[in-house]
Write a protein that holds these residues in place. Structure first.
Motif, PDB file in Angstrom:
ATOM      1  N   SER A  36       0.843  -1.198   0.000  1.00 56.66           N
ATOM      2  CA  SER A  36       0.000   0.000   0.000  1.00 56.66           C
ATOM      3  C   SER A  36       0.872   1.239   0.000  1.00 56.66           C
ATOM      4  CB  SER A  36      -0.953   0.006   1.204  1.00 56.66           C
ATOM      5  OG  SER A  36      -0.246   0.167   2.415  1.00 56.66           O
ATOM      6  N   ALA A  37       0.253   2.359  -0.392  1.00 50.52           N
ATOM      7  CA  ALA A  37       0.964   3.641  -0.467  1.00 50.52           C
ATOM      8  C   ALA A  37      -0.060   4.767  -0.371  1.00 50.52           C
ATOM      9  CB  ALA A  37       1.736   3.746  -1.790  1.00 50.52           C
ATOM     10  N   GLY A  38       0.445   5.982  -0.139  1.00 46.62           N
ATOM     11  CA  GLY A  38      -0.421   7.158  -0.071  1.00 46.62           C
ATOM     12  C   GLY A  38      -0.049   8.161  -1.146  1.00 46.62           C
ATOM     13  N   THR A  39      -1.037   8.961  -1.561  1.00 45.76           N
ATOM     14  CA  THR A  39      -0.725   9.985  -2.560  1.00 45.76           C
ATOM     15  C   THR A  39      -0.039  11.186  -1.909  1.00 45.76           C
ATOM     16  OG1 THR A  39      -2.923  10.940  -2.323  1.00 45.76           O
ATOM     17  CG2 THR A  39      -2.619   9.319  -4.088  1.00 45.76           C
ATOM     18  N   ALA A  40      -0.233  11.350  -0.594  1.00 44.67           N
ATOM     19  CA  ALA A  40       0.390  12.460   0.126  1.00 44.67           C
ATOM     20  C   ALA A  40       1.553  11.937   0.970  1.00 44.67           C
ATOM     21  CB  ALA A  40      -0.634  13.133   1.038  1.00 44.67           C
ATOM     22  N   GLY A  41       2.450  12.833   1.322  1.00 45.52           N
ATOM     23  CA  GLY A  41       3.634  12.408   2.072  1.00 45.52           C
ATOM     24  C   GLY A  41       3.641  12.829   3.518  1.00 45.52           C
ATOM     25  N   TYR A  42       2.437  13.087   4.098  1.00 47.41           N
ATOM     26  CA  TYR A  42       2.381  13.631   5.469  1.00 47.41           C
ATOM     27  C   TYR A  42       2.932  12.685   6.529  1.00 47.41           C
ATOM     28  CZ  TYR A  42      -1.655  15.939   3.172  1.00 47.41           C
ATOM     29  OH  TYR A  42      -2.492  16.570   2.316  1.00 47.41           O
ATOM     30  N   HIS A  43       2.811  11.384   6.290  1.00 45.54           N
ATOM     31  CA  HIS A  43       3.068  10.422   7.383  1.00 45.54           C
ATOM     32  C   HIS A  43       4.133   9.387   7.029  1.00 45.54           C
ATOM     33  CE1 HIS A  43      -0.474  11.977   9.466  1.00 45.54           C
ATOM     34  NE2 HIS A  43      -1.070  11.958   8.287  1.00 45.54           N
ATOM     35  N   ILE A  44       5.014   9.717   6.089  1.00 48.57           N
ATOM     36  CA  ILE A  44       6.005   8.740   5.613  1.00 48.57           C
ATOM     37  C   ILE A  44       6.790   8.146   6.783  1.00 48.57           C
ATOM     38  CG2 ILE A  44       8.147   8.483   4.276  1.00 48.57           C
ATOM     39  CD1 ILE A  44       7.000  10.595   2.333  1.00 48.57           C
ATOM     40  N   GLY A  45       6.901   6.808   6.776  1.00 52.23           N
ATOM     41  CA  GLY A  45       7.659   6.103   7.817  1.00 52.23           C
ATOM     42  C   GLY A  45       6.857   5.763   9.055  1.00 52.23           C
ATOM     43  N   ASN A  46       5.624   6.306   9.135  1.00 58.47           N
ATOM     44  CA  ASN A  46       4.813   6.063  10.335  1.00 58.47           C
ATOM     45  C   ASN A  46       4.019   4.764  10.225  1.00 58.47           C
ATOM     46  OD1 ASN A  46       5.669   8.531  11.233  1.00 58.47           O
ATOM     47  ND2 ASN A  46       3.727   9.587  10.885  1.00 58.47           N
ATOM     48  N   GLN A  95      -3.182  10.718 -12.923  1.00 60.43           N
ATOM     49  CA  GLN A  95      -2.446  11.779 -13.626  1.00 60.43           C
ATOM     50  C   GLN A  95      -0.932  11.551 -13.638  1.00 60.43           C
ATOM     51  OE1 GLN A  95      -3.512  15.489 -11.821  1.00 60.43           O
ATOM     52  NE2 GLN A  95      -2.034  15.314 -10.175  1.00 60.43           N
ATOM     53  N   LEU A  96      -0.456  10.589 -12.843  1.00 64.42           N
ATOM     54  CA  LEU A  96       0.968  10.253 -12.862  1.00 64.42           C
ATOM     55  C   LEU A  96       1.295   9.145 -13.870  1.00 64.42           C
ATOM     56  CD1 LEU A  96       1.693  10.286  -9.008  1.00 64.42           C
ATOM     57  CD2 LEU A  96       2.368  12.023 -10.687  1.00 64.42           C
ATOM     58  N   ALA A  97       0.251   8.563 -14.469  1.00 61.89           N
ATOM     59  CA  ALA A  97       0.483   7.484 -15.441  1.00 61.89           C
ATOM     60  C   ALA A  97       1.167   8.044 -16.685  1.00 61.89           C
ATOM     61  CB  ALA A  97      -0.839   6.832 -15.822  1.00 61.89           C
ATOM     62  N   SER A  98       2.086   7.227 -17.246  1.00 62.65           N
ATOM     63  CA  SER A  98       2.843   7.678 -18.428  1.00 62.65           C
ATOM     64  C   SER A  98       2.168   7.307 -19.732  1.00 62.65           C
ATOM     65  CB  SER A  98       4.227   7.024 -18.445  1.00 62.65           C
ATOM     66  OG  SER A  98       4.904   7.319 -17.273  1.00 62.65           O
ATOM     67  N   ASN A  99       1.233   6.356 -19.664  1.00 65.66           N
ATOM     68  CA  ASN A  99       0.564   5.908 -20.892  1.00 65.66           C
ATOM     69  C   ASN A  99      -0.767   5.259 -20.512  1.00 65.66           C
ATOM     70  OD1 ASN A  99       1.060   3.070 -20.215  1.00 65.66           O
ATOM     71  ND2 ASN A  99       3.215   3.551 -20.663  1.00 65.66           N
ATOM     72  N   PRO A 100      -1.633   4.978 -21.506  1.00 63.13           N
ATOM     73  CA  PRO A 100      -2.952   4.420 -21.202  1.00 63.13           C
ATOM     74  C   PRO A 100      -2.875   3.056 -20.517  1.00 63.13           C
ATOM     75  CG  PRO A 100      -2.912   5.280 -23.437  1.00 63.13           C
ATOM     76  CD  PRO A 100      -1.497   5.323 -22.936  1.00 63.13           C
ATOM     77  N   GLN A 101      -1.840   2.253 -20.823  1.00 64.43           N
ATOM     78  CA  GLN A 101      -1.701   0.941 -20.185  1.00 64.43           C
ATOM     79  C   GLN A 101      -1.519   1.113 -18.673  1.00 64.43           C
ATOM     80  OE1 GLN A 101      -0.069   1.760 -23.079  1.00 64.43           O
ATOM     81  NE2 GLN A 101      -1.480   0.506 -24.296  1.00 64.43           N
ATOM     82  N   GLU A 102      -0.706   2.082 -18.295  1.00 66.94           N
ATOM     83  CA  GLU A 102      -0.521   2.343 -16.861  1.00 66.94           C
ATOM     84  C   GLU A 102      -1.815   2.865 -16.249  1.00 66.94           C
ATOM     85  OE1 GLU A 102       4.309   3.223 -16.755  1.00 66.94           O
ATOM     86  OE2 GLU A 102       2.936   4.831 -16.142  1.00 66.94           O
ATOM     87  N   ALA A 103      -2.472   3.783 -16.935  1.00 64.09           N
ATOM     88  CA  ALA A 103      -3.701   4.374 -16.392  1.00 64.09           C
ATOM     89  C   ALA A 103      -4.776   3.310 -16.184  1.00 64.09           C
ATOM     90  CB  ALA A 103      -4.200   5.474 -17.321  1.00 64.09           C
ATOM     91  N   GLN A 104      -4.785   2.291 -17.045  1.00 64.64           N
ATOM     92  CA  GLN A 104      -5.800   1.230 -16.925  1.00 64.64           C
ATOM     93  C   GLN A 104      -5.617   0.351 -15.700  1.00 64.64           C
ATOM     94  OE1 GLN A 104      -5.951  -0.981 -20.583  1.00 64.64           O
ATOM     95  NE2 GLN A 104      -6.885   0.747 -21.668  1.00 64.64           N
ATOM     96  N   LYS A 105      -4.459   0.428 -15.064  1.00 64.16           N
ATOM     97  CA  LYS A 105      -4.235  -0.361 -13.847  1.00 64.16           C
ATOM     98  C   LYS A 105      -4.990   0.211 -12.654  1.00 64.16           C
ATOM     99  CE  LYS A 105       0.356  -1.980 -15.176  1.00 64.16           C
ATOM    100  NZ  LYS A 105       1.762  -2.130 -14.794  1.00 64.16           N
ATOM    101  N   VAL A 106      -5.437   1.467 -12.754  1.00 58.89           N
ATOM    102  CA  VAL A 106      -6.040   2.161 -11.616  1.00 58.89           C
ATOM    103  C   VAL A 106      -7.550   1.913 -11.572  1.00 58.89           C
ATOM    104  CG1 VAL A 106      -6.214   4.368 -10.407  1.00 58.89           C
ATOM    105  CG2 VAL A 106      -4.301   3.977 -11.978  1.00 58.89           C
ATOM    106  N   LYS A 107      -8.025   1.411 -10.431  1.00 60.26           N
ATOM    107  CA  LYS A 107      -9.459   1.123 -10.276  1.00 60.26           C
ATOM    108  C   LYS A 107      -9.918   1.562  -8.894  1.00 60.26           C
ATOM    109  CE  LYS A 107      -8.785  -3.354 -12.574  1.00 60.26           C
ATOM    110  NZ  LYS A 107      -9.253  -3.162 -13.926  1.00 60.26           N
TER     111      LYS A 107
END
Ligand code: 4NP
Length: 150
Positions: A36-46, A95-107
């Motif tokens: 898992s990951a977050g789009t924001a960096g407020y709590h990195i390492g916590n 919006q960080l995807a480099s191409n449509p194949q990458e964008a299609q991974k997001v659900k």
């Protein structure tokens, strides 16, 4: 090759750590990797929010070892499926995807289940019952994902 699944929310301390722990508990670790990951960096390492740790523990899952990290463009190369909790996460990641194949991974995570809601609500500023509610909907979605991947 393992299927690699990434759960993403805003802070990576409330919703996506639960989704990571729940999905991991339902899949064969020889076949599926979950992170898992977050789009924001407020709590990195916590570690996760104590209310997420508590609701997971209530259902027999220990997520206390998890540590927050920020979503990166490189995650598009590493992961096959990227599940986001709400539409705001969706646009931040897509919006960080480099191409449509990458964008299609997001659900949207809840696109895997037939609920009235399409977004997992952010429980950060609410009470403990928000975490129970999040747990229940994330659990249903992860059950559906595990059935497909196992
Ligand atoms: P999450 O919840 O996206 O489910 O981890 C949040 C956690 C922290 C913040 C916002 C949402 N925050 O603003 O610090």
């Amino acid at each position: 090759m393992k299927t690699k699944v990434l759960m993403v929310c805003l802070g990576n301390i409330c919703r996506s750590p639960l989704a990571e722990g729940i999905l991991r508990s339902k899949v064969d670790s020889d076949k599926v990797l979950v992170d898992s990951a977050g789009t924001a960096g407020y709590h990195i390492g916590n570690p996760p929010d104590k209310r997420s740790i508590a609701v997971a523990q209530k259902y027999g899952l220990d997520i206390s070892h998890q540590r927050c990290r920020k979503f990166s463009r490189l995650d598009f190369l590493e992961f096959d499926l990227i599940y986001v909790m709400d539409r705001s996460n969706f646009s931040d990641v897509a919006q960080l995807a480099s191409n449509p194949q990458e964008a299609q991974k997001v659900k949207l995570l809840l696109s895997e289940v037939d609920l009235d809601l399409q977004e997992v609500p952010d429980p950060y500023y609410g009470g403990d019952d928000g975490f129970e509610n999040v747990y229940q909907m994330v659990d249903q979605a992860c059950e559906a994902i595990a059935k497909k991947l196992n």
